[in-house]
Write an enzyme that holds these catalytic residues in place. Structure first.
Site, PDB file in Angstrom:
ATOM      1  N   ASP A   1     -14.678  74.629  45.048  1.00 38.20           N
ATOM      2  CA  ASP A   1     -15.456  74.249  46.228  1.00 38.20           C
ATOM      3  C   ASP A   1     -16.203  75.446  46.807  1.00 38.20           C
ATOM      4  OD1 ASP A   1     -16.211  72.037  47.592  1.00 38.20           O
ATOM      5  OD2 ASP A   1     -14.549  72.014  48.994  1.00 38.20           O
TER       6      ASP A   1
ATOM      7  N   ASP B   1     -12.741  65.523  48.611  1.00 41.85           N
ATOM      8  CA  ASP B   1     -12.161  66.075  49.840  1.00 41.85           C
ATOM      9  C   ASP B   1     -11.097  65.161  50.425  1.00 41.85           C
ATOM     10  OD1 ASP B   1     -13.819  68.320  49.765  1.00 41.85           O
ATOM     11  OD2 ASP B   1     -15.449  67.229  50.739  1.00 41.85           O
TER      12      ASP B   1
END
Length: 543
Positions: A390, A443
């Site tokens: 990420d 997420d």
């Protein structure tokens, strides 16, 4: 696990690979380029703000554009009622690096970016009598206009606004039509302190994990009870032939697949980045999302309706390729397919986000029920790799691709669409700037796997909420996501990698609690309390 379930899991993994882990906000007119090197100084210390540029042609309201105010010059009014309609004119010379050839009577002057300093243009425009200056960028993005460290001529009393290239092109065509008069209005409405869309998205993410976790834990509990009954009633011969490996409807992730999952996700993201500008490729993404959404919606509906239509849910018919399918599944499938097709047709409408969120949430819940992490070791590897992934693709990818690959893909900059479908989004209805608050499936799903694992462990270990791990895991996830939104707003809406904040909260909380309570060794290796683990009972009986 049957062929249909295996193929679905593989397919879902592919969909999720295409959705890891997008920044949390997309706004119309986001400031992409960031030039904060020059220090603030008297006359050059404005706060960067987005500016609405509303146009009128011959008195009729026309297009609205979004620009960004400069660090220098006069501040721009925040309320539309205080902004005045002012005639717009082209600069001559176009870059305004030299004083305009004709005097102005309070008009707003539009100039090209050119090669001289922004402050030079503003000073020349003010000297010619302009009331404001619009500087058109030579790129599609917005750019923050600052002052050079050595500049001193900063006593500028007119507003300066940067416009993207496409807005300048449109305004230029309006002005070149000599039969029309063009007026503009500049104002910069303030955003609300608390974004209601982010609040709803926060609740949506937590609610999705809660549903998926309870479903996963309930399935694990029923499986354990069923196996205990079989072990209790089975003869010695049946015990010797008793199968190992748990439920056939779930799939456990191992350390290797957890590592490869994120490696392949990087490859999938690059493919998205390179090919999403092609219409045919984006249509493929929509089809893939619809297939996954249909399966997720169907699985959730069948699980709910089976409680009222138990006989229909337990009656099966053999279908080619898919094998045995319940009559309830056949009854629900047409509705799910129709729902996905209607969404695909109207996905760009103002209400398209509702269908996208429904399909996305049911898809995530289904994956949380099917795919599981067997222990904390696998969860640590998976979330650790996703954490690095990420951060790299949001921030570090700029050094290789000259732009944030993750942000470009999330916004759909090269596709002509409003972002890819593999994310949840809610429109910011009370924000004068519009846009969407978004969150990628990854997420929610990746931390959700850890939260679901904690609830399964608590139920099998017969721990209450306070003594268990689930309550603290879901609180940690909520705090991590909340910090993500706080960081997002503190950093002028620049997209943030949510797992940068979520992983330390969730995984760190789990590891610290496990060590403090003395459960870390069992959590790390076995992942199930030894006293209720069915296959352990089986081994002891065989011995």
């Amino acid at each position: 696990m049957d062929f249909h379930r295996i193929s679905f899991v593989i397919f879902i993994c592919g969909v999720v690979l295409l959705s890891l882990n997008f920044p949390a906000k997309v706004t119309a007119g986001d400031i992409v380029h960031d030039d904060d090197v020059a220090p603030k100084k008297p006359g050059c210390e404005n706060v960067f703000v987005l500016v609405k540029v509303q146009t009128w042609i011959d008195g009729k309201e026309d297009a609205e554009f979004v620009g960004v105010g400069a660090r220098f010059g006069a501040t721009i009014v925040s309320k539309e009622k205080n902004a005045q309609q002012t005639p717009l004119t082209l600069s001559d010379p176009r870059d305004c690096c030299k004083p305009p050839r004709k005097k102005l009577a309070g008009e707003i002057i539009m100039v090209d970016r050119g090669h001289c300093k922004f402050t030079t243009k503003a000073n020349n425009a003010e000297a010619a009598g302009a009331s404001a200056i619009l500087i058109v960028n030579n790129q599609k993005e917005l750019y923050k206009m600052v002052c050079d460290p050595e500049e001193t001529d900063l006593d500028i009393h007119i507003p300066a606004v940067m416009l993207p290239q496409d807005a300048g092109t449109t305004l230029n065509k309006m002005l070149l039509n000599g039969s029309s008069s063009v007026t503009v209005q500049l104002y910069s409405p303030k955003r609300p302190v608390v974004d209601s869309a982010e609040v709803f998205l926060w609740v949506m993410a937590i609610g999705t994990i809660l549903c998926g976790s309870y479903w996963s834990a309930w399935s694990a509990k029923e499986t354990a009870i069923e196996q205990d009954k079989l072990l209790k009633d089975a003869s010695e011969e049946e015990l010797s032939n008793f199968g190992t490996g748990g439920s056939s409807t779930v799939m456990d992730i191992n350390v290797i697949s957890a590592f490869l999952f994120v490696v392949v996700a990087s490859c999938a993201l690059i493919v998205l980045y390179k090919l999403m500008r092609f219409t045919w490729f984006f249509e493929i993404l929509v089809v893939l999302f619809c297939i996954g959404g249909v399966e997720g919606l169907q699985t959730c509906l069948v699980a709910l309706l089976a409680r009222w239509f138990k006989r229909t849910g337990e009656s099966f018919i053999k279908v080619p390729i898919f094998g045995a399918v319940s009559y309830l599944t056949l009854a629900v499938s047409p509705f799910c397919i129709t729902f996905a097709v209607v969404w695909a047709v109207y996905r760009n409408s103002s209400f398209g986000w509702i269908g996208q969120d429904i399909l996305g949430i049911t898809l995530i819940i289904t994956v949380l029920q099917i795919v599981r992490i067997p222990n904390l070791k696998v969860g640590t590897v998976l979330l650790g790799c996703a954490f690095i992934y990420d951060i790299f693709w949001v921030f570090a990818s700029k050094s290789l691709f000259h732009e944030s690959v993750m942000i470009v893909v999330a916004r759909g900059d090269k596709s002509g669409e409003d972002g890819i479908p593999m994310l949840l989004k809610i429109p910011r209805l009370f924000d004068p700037w519009g846009g969407y608050s978004i969150i990628g499936f990854g997420d929610i799903l990746l931390p959700g796997l850890l939260v679901a694992f904690s609830l399964r462990y608590d139920w099998l270990a017969k721990k209450n909420l306070r003594a268990g791990y689930f309550l603290w895991a879901i609180i940690a996830y909520g705090l991590g996501l909340l910090i993500t939104y706080v960081a997002l707003n503190l950093m002028d809406g620049i997209g943030q990698p949510a797992l940068l904040y979520i992983v330390p909260f969730t995984l760190g909380t789990f590891l610290m609690l496990g060590r403090k309570r003395g459960d870390l060794k069992i959590l790390w290796t076995k992942g199930e309390p030894e006293r209720v683990c069915s296959h352990v009972h089986l081994e002891s009986m065989e011995e």
